[in-house]
Design a protein around this motif. Structure first.
Motif, PDB file in Angstrom:
ATOM      1  N   CYS A 104      -0.242  11.272  -1.853  1.00  0.00           N
ATOM      2  CA  CYS A 104       0.393  12.281  -1.012  1.00  0.00           C
ATOM      3  C   CYS A 104      -0.389  13.592  -1.037  1.00  0.00           C
ATOM      4  O   CYS A 104      -0.563  14.255  -0.005  1.00  0.00           O
ATOM      5  N   CYS A 112       5.590  13.360   3.295  1.00  0.00           N
ATOM      6  CA  CYS A 112       4.735  12.242   2.908  1.00  0.00           C
ATOM      7  C   CYS A 112       5.577  10.997   2.616  1.00  0.00           C
ATOM      8  O   CYS A 112       6.623  11.069   1.985  1.00  0.00           O
ATOM      9  N   LYS A 113       5.100   9.867   3.088  1.00  0.00           N
ATOM     10  CA  LYS A 113       5.742   8.591   2.794  1.00  0.00           C
ATOM     11  C   LYS A 113       4.666   7.605   2.375  1.00  0.00           C
ATOM     12  O   LYS A 113       3.599   7.552   2.978  1.00  0.00           O
ATOM     13  N   THR A 114       4.956   6.828   1.331  1.00  0.00           N
ATOM     14  CA  THR A 114       3.964   5.862   0.850  1.00  0.00           C
ATOM     15  C   THR A 114       4.379   4.443   1.216  1.00  0.00           C
ATOM     16  O   THR A 114       5.566   4.122   1.307  1.00  0.00           O
ATOM     17  N   TYR A 115       3.367   3.617   1.422  1.00  0.00           N
ATOM     18  CA  TYR A 115       3.568   2.202   1.736  1.00  0.00           C
ATOM     19  C   TYR A 115       2.778   1.368   0.736  1.00  0.00           C
ATOM     20  O   TYR A 115       1.679   1.753   0.322  1.00  0.00           O
ATOM     21  N   THR A 136       3.391   3.540  12.125  1.00  0.00           N
ATOM     22  CA  THR A 136       2.923   4.090  10.849  1.00  0.00           C
ATOM     23  C   THR A 136       2.593   3.016   9.805  1.00  0.00           C
ATOM     24  O   THR A 136       1.552   3.113   9.139  1.00  0.00           O
TER      25      THR A 136
END
Length: 282
Positions: free
Chosen positions: A193, A208-211, A266
């Protein structure tokens, strides 16, 4: 063969033989000669093997001293740019460069490679033609690829960044896909991030987004700065290389109408960022 050698060879035959050999001196002498010949052959073979290995390592050391040292010590390659040696420096820039940008040589070739990889990555229903700017005052093609040195002379490790910008077209509307790849940079954040927001200039890690992509964490964020709406994804590989991929509905200053929506959802953008092809053979 002197008397002592003959005696030693004869004793070797006696000890190694079962049942006890004949005491016929001619038979014993014949066996002694054979035993001595075998010892000489073994020693000669070992010496030749050592010489061959020594000559081979000597030649390799002359061509690549560091690589030969790593081979002897059992270490793997230490360069972060596997297969691409760091360039020699002139007074201010790497030899052959007038500024930070490489226009020829292996680093420039990597920039061109990245451009082709990015161009081939547009999703189905879109294409990536070599469009020309329509805006007055803007000249040249909209396909852009480059390689530039980030560190200064004397700094180690050398850090290179490769950037590709691709027009993404659907119908008569055009957006933009950008890919930036960096060799390992000790000063870069390790948190995904922090990485993506730092690249975008966003404050903090808001939004912020995490995958999880095949066990790897990829961070995504939307640009908070002025300009076309855009979404970005950043990935840090285990070897320290980083990949940041961005998409926008508009290709700024191109003179073309913008897309109705960004090309990738996304999660798909995160998957693209983690694609190992962007590590450029590291």
């Amino acid at each position: 063969m002197n008397e002592q050698d003959l005696k030693r060879a004869f004793e070797d035959v006696v000890v190694a033989s079962s049942p006890r050999p004949s005491m016929d001196p001619r038979v014993a002498l014949d066996r002694a000669h054979k035993a001595r010949s075998r010892r000489r052959a073994s020693v000669t073979g070992a010496v030749v093997a050592v010489l061959v290995v020594g000559v081979g390592l000597g030649s390799a050391f002359a061509l690549n001293p560091q690589g030969t040292k790593e081979y002897v010590l059992g270490a793997g390659p230490s360069s972060s740019h596997r297969g691409v040696p760091d360039p020699e420096w002139g007074e201010q820039w790497p030899v052959g460069q007038n500024d930070r940008t490489a226009t020829n040589g292996p680093q420039a070739d990597r920039g061109k490679q990245l451009l082709e990889l990015a161009r081939a990555s547009v999703p189905a229903g879109y294409d990536a033609p070599d469009l020309q700017y329509k805006t007055p005052g803007m000249a040249g093609g909209m396909l852009r690829g480059q390689a530039q040195i980030i560190t200064n002379k004397g700094e180690t490790p050398q850090v290179w960044e490769y950037t590709a910008s691709v027009p993404v077209r659907k119908g008569d509307k055009v957006g933009r896909l950008t890919v930036r790849v960096s060799t390992p940079n000790p000063k870069a954040p390790t948190d995904p991030c922090a990485q993506v927001n730092g690249y975008l200039g966003n404050s903090g890690a808001g939004g912020c987004k995490t995958y999880d992509v095949a066990g790897n964490q990829v961070a995504t964020a939307a640009s908070m700065t002025s300009g076309p709406a855009s979404t970005w994804a950043s990935y840090r590989a285990a070897n320290g290389w980083t990949v940041t991929v961005g998409q926008a509905e508009e290709y700024s200053d191109s003179g073309y109408p913008k897309l109705d929506s960004q090309p990738f959802f996304t999660p798909a953008l995160a998957e693209l960022a983690a694609d190992p092809k962007f590590l450029l053979g590291s």
